[in-house]
Each structure stands twice: as C-alpha cells, then as structure tokens.
Design a protein around this motif. Structure first.
Motif, PDB file in Angstrom:
ATOM      1  N   THR A 101       3.086  -2.040   0.581  1.00  0.00           N
ATOM      2  CA  THR A 101       2.028  -2.023   0.854  1.00  0.00           C
ATOM      3  C   THR A 101       1.220  -3.408  -0.100  1.00  0.00           C
ATOM      4  OG1 THR A 101       1.176   0.514   0.518  1.00  0.00           O
ATOM      5  CG2 THR A 101      -0.596  -1.155   0.866  1.00  0.00           C
ATOM      6  N   HIS A 142      -5.782  -3.870   3.157  1.00  0.00           N
ATOM      7  CA  HIS A 142      -4.228  -3.444   3.145  1.00  0.00           C
ATOM      8  C   HIS A 142      -3.211  -3.035   4.237  1.00  0.00           C
ATOM      9  CE1 HIS A 142      -6.158  -2.581  -0.582  1.00  0.00           C
ATOM     10  NE2 HIS A 142      -5.299  -3.311  -1.498  1.00  0.00           N
ATOM     11  N   THR A 168       0.928  -2.011   5.301  1.00  0.00           N
ATOM     12  CA  THR A 168       2.267  -1.276   4.491  1.00  0.00           C
ATOM     13  C   THR A 168       3.188  -1.118   5.136  1.00  0.00           C
ATOM     14  OG1 THR A 168       0.727   0.605   3.458  1.00  0.00           O
ATOM     15  CG2 THR A 168       3.163   1.158   3.990  1.00  0.00           C
ATOM     16  N   GLU A 226      -5.441   1.433   5.054  1.00  0.00           N
ATOM     17  CA  GLU A 226      -4.373   1.045   5.449  1.00  0.00           C
ATOM     18  C   GLU A 226      -3.657   0.715   6.434  1.00  0.00           C
ATOM     19  OE1 GLU A 226      -0.619   3.089   3.385  1.00  0.00           O
ATOM     20  OE2 GLU A 226      -2.195   2.787   1.835  1.00  0.00           O
TER      21      GLU A 226
END
Length: 182
Positions: A75, A93, A95, A140
C-alpha cells in the motif's frame, strides 16, 4: 480344474473387453474446454474503459506491506496530480499486488511494463478497479494498472483523453471461447 480355469479366463477376458469398449466409447465423446480471459491490459483504451478511475499520481510513501495466503500486497500513499476518469482525493492510499524483489524493501510485479511497483518520488498513471479513491482516512483503492508517467502530466492528459474517447474493439480470441475437442 481345467473347466474352472476356462471359466475364470472367459470372465477375465469379458471384463477386459468391457473395459476396452467403455474406454473406446468414452474417448470418442467430445470434451468441452473452458478458458477464462481478462481484459487486454496491453491496450490503453481497454484499461480506460474497464477501470473505475484513471489518474496521474505521485507516490509519496510506501505505508504498508502485508502477506496473506501466499499473496503479497503493498500500500502506497499517493498525491493526485490530475484525474482523467472518476473522482480522486488529493491524497489517497493505493494497494497493489507485489512479490518480494529479493532485498528488504524491494518489490516486483509480474508485468513491470504495465504494472509497475509504485516508488516514492516518481509519477505514475494508475487505473483503479475497486475501492475508495476519495482519500478518506482508513480507505484504499486497488490499482490494477500502474505505469510510469513518461509523457509528463500534459502528455498523459492528451493520451488518456484519446484512450477514454476510443471505444475498445470487442476482440474475439479463440483462446477465450469454449472449444470443442474431438
């Protein structure tokens, strides 16, 4: 005793003949082979069409690495420079799936040309398939495409504007259809 031997021999021959007949009939029946194919990620118009969001970002910091069931994930906190599709927060964020690159803190992917590992300080075009791109704390998004922004922000803007405007051809590949084998 010879009669018992003869009967046993006939029974064994009958079993063998039955098995051979069954095998011959089964071998003549057609089998169905199924293939599962994903989108052609080598074509930017396909990436644009199949993604929830596309943007140019700058990787700020790799914030977390985790392994789960034989898979590994990295991440990275990114700063959005320009959004081409969807809505992206200023900072979010991202990932992505990775594999260990050999040295501590080094990671790799199966296709580094179309799915680069986000490295802090570098700019990338990313396409997300799922997750939140709002930048809300604790959220995320999953990047299924990440490529260095080699054209600069303005060049990427023009390129992806064209990719978004181009409808991808419905490519038919024989490897992606059911195939009858004889």
């Amino acid at each position: 005793m010879s009669m018992k031997l003869w009967v046993c021999g006939c029974l064994a021959a009958g079993v063998v003949a039955s098995g051979a007949a069954w095998f011959a009939v089964a071998a003549q029946q057609a089998e169905t082979v199924h293939a599962v194919c994903g989108p052609d990620m080598s074509r930017d118009e396909v990436v644009a069409a199949k993604s929830e969001g596309v943007a140019v970002v700058e990787a700020v910091e790799n914030t977390r690495y985790r392994e789960d069931g034989g898979s590994a994930y990295l991440t990275t906190r990114v700063k959005t420079l320009e959004t081409f599709k969807g809505k992206f927060g200023d900072v979010l964020h991202i990932t992505q799936g990775v594999k260990n690159g050999g040295a501590p803190g080094r990671y790799a992917t199966e296709d580094p040309d179309r799915y680069a590992v986000l490295e802090p300080g570098r700019q990338y075009v990313i396409a997300v398939q799922s997750g939140s791109t709002t930048g809300t704390a604790g959220t995320e998004a999953w990047a299924w495409y990440a490529e260095p922004a080699q054209r600069g922000v303005a060049g990427e803007r023009e390129h992806w504007k064209e990719a978004l405007a181009t409808a991808p051809e419905a490519a038919v590949s024989s490897s992606c259809e059911d195939v009858q084998a004889g």
